[in-house]
Design an enzyme around this catalytic site. Structure first.
Site, short mmCIF file in Angstrom:
data_model
loop_
_atom_site.label_atom_id
_atom_site.label_comp_id
_atom_site.label_asym_id
_atom_site.label_seq_id
_atom_site.Cartn_x
_atom_site.Cartn_y
_atom_site.Cartn_z
N ASP A 49 12.26 -2.69 0.47
CA ASP A 49 13.26 -1.62 0.40
C ASP A 49 14.69 -2.16 0.36
O ASP A 49 15.61 -1.47 -0.11
CB ASP A 49 13.12 -0.67 1.59
CG ASP A 49 11.86 0.18 1.49
OD1 ASP A 49 11.10 0.03 0.52
OD2 ASP A 49 11.62 0.98 2.41
N ASP A 50 14.89 -3.38 0.84
CA ASP A 50 16.23 -3.98 0.82
C ASP A 50 16.62 -4.46 -0.57
O ASP A 50 17.77 -4.90 -0.77
CB ASP A 50 16.29 -5.16 1.79
CG ASP A 50 16.12 -4.74 3.24
OD1 ASP A 50 16.47 -3.59 3.57
OD2 ASP A 50 15.63 -5.56 4.05
N GLY A 77 0.80 -1.22 0.00
CA GLY A 77 0.00 0.00 0.00
C GLY A 77 0.83 1.27 0.00
O GLY A 77 2.02 1.27 -0.30
N VAL A 78 0.19 2.33 0.40
CA VAL A 78 0.76 3.66 0.31
C VAL A 78 2.04 3.81 1.14
O VAL A 78 2.18 3.18 2.20
CB VAL A 78 -0.30 4.70 0.75
CG1 VAL A 78 -0.62 4.55 2.23
CG2 VAL A 78 0.12 6.11 0.42
N THR A 107 5.60 -1.05 7.86
CA THR A 107 6.77 -1.46 8.64
C THR A 107 6.42 -1.60 10.11
O THR A 107 6.86 -2.54 10.79
CB THR A 107 7.92 -0.46 8.45
OG1 THR A 107 8.22 -0.34 7.06
CG2 THR A 107 9.15 -0.92 9.20
N ARG A 116 3.38 12.94 6.44
CA ARG A 116 4.21 11.87 7.01
C ARG A 116 5.53 11.75 6.27
O ARG A 116 6.58 11.52 6.89
CB ARG A 116 3.46 10.54 6.98
CG ARG A 116 2.26 10.47 7.89
CD ARG A 116 1.68 9.06 7.92
NE ARG A 116 0.44 8.99 8.68
CZ ARG A 116 -0.21 7.85 8.95
NH1 ARG A 116 0.27 6.70 8.49
NH2 ARG A 116 -1.33 7.88 9.66
N ARG A 117 5.48 11.90 4.95
CA ARG A 117 6.72 11.76 4.18
C ARG A 117 7.71 12.85 4.52
O ARG A 117 8.94 12.63 4.44
CB ARG A 117 6.39 11.77 2.68
CG ARG A 117 7.56 11.28 1.82
CD ARG A 117 7.14 11.04 0.39
NE ARG A 117 8.27 10.62 -0.44
CZ ARG A 117 8.61 9.37 -0.72
NH1 ARG A 117 7.90 8.36 -0.22
NH2 ARG A 117 9.66 9.09 -1.49
N VAL A 147 13.49 10.47 6.19
CA VAL A 147 14.74 10.78 5.50
C VAL A 147 14.99 9.68 4.46
O VAL A 147 15.02 8.49 4.81
CB VAL A 147 15.93 10.87 6.47
CG1 VAL A 147 17.22 11.11 5.70
CG2 VAL A 147 15.69 11.96 7.50
N ASN A 187 4.49 5.27 3.79
CA ASN A 187 4.26 5.84 5.12
C ASN A 187 2.87 5.49 5.67
O ASN A 187 2.34 6.21 6.52
CB ASN A 187 4.43 7.36 5.10
CG ASN A 187 5.83 7.78 4.74
OD1 ASN A 187 6.75 7.65 5.53
ND2 ASN A 187 6.01 8.29 3.53
#
Length: 204
Positions: free
Chosen positions: A61-62, A35-36, A42, A149-150, A154, A38
């Site tokens: 993301d890895d 999904g979206v 996680t 949120r974004r 970082v 942020n």
């Protein structure tokens, strides 16, 4: 989710009494959190890992290609690569790693059903991964909340000016539209309290 884990455990025990290992019902459950950006993926994955023993978490993301990789799509308008496109991720390697994890679980059976969690914004858009999922959850947010949120996050490389409006949000809308034909996805409102999302998944 708890009922699913319990059911797989019972099935596993029944089959061990009748068949050889190769014929046993599998002793794992694969959960997808997408999904979206942020939205809470996680955080939910971490919470599930805390509450369920024998959990393995794989993060999309890895598997991003390194910066300047030839697979990355350059967006001239923002002078930046599109990190929200399927081409930005080495999904083939992610799928291979998942397969190895599941094979390892099957070769080393335990009484407890293992939980394997995949999380990432595009995991339901990469079709070769779809057959692996037992449960699929998709986080949503409105644009303003997502943007706010974004701003607190970082990124490396950092978002250039205009990247959210020109790339992030349009790509989210595209990915969202592409998975709406999936009848087995449960949608989670990312603006709700995180405990609500966990309770919903736990009770599912």
């Amino acid at each position: 989710l708890w009922k699913e884990l319990h059911y797989n455990y019972r099935t596993h025990i029944v089959h061990t009494q009748t068949f050889k290992l190769a014929d046993m019902s599998r002793n794992y459950l694969v959960i997808g959190l997408s999904g979206v950006t942020n939205g809470g993926k996680t955080s939910l994955a971490a919470r599930l890992k805390q509450n369920f023993p024998h959990t393995h978490v794989m993060c999309m993301d890895d598997y991003f290609w390194p910066e300047h990789h030839e697979n990355l799509v350059y967006v001239e308008k923002v002078d930046h690569c599109n990190w929200d496109d399927l081409t930005a991720v080495n999904f083939k390697q992610m799928k291979n790693d998942l397969q190895q994890i599941l094979e390892g679980i099957q070769k080393n059976p335990t009484k407890e059903t293992r939980l394997v969690i995949l999380e990432g914004i595009m995991i339901f858009n990469y079709k070769p991964l779809l057959p692996y999922f037992d449960k699929k959850y998709f986080f949503t947010l409105d644009k303003e909340e997502c943007w706010q949120r974004r701003l607190t996050r970082v990124y490396n490389p950092a978002d250039p000016p205009g990247y959210f409006d020109e790339v992030v949000w349009p790509m989210y809308q595209k990915h969202y539209k592409d998975v709406q034909s999936h009848s087995d996805i449960v949608y989670l409102d990312g603006q709700k309290d995180r405990d609500e999302a966990f309770d919903q998944v736990y009770a599912d």
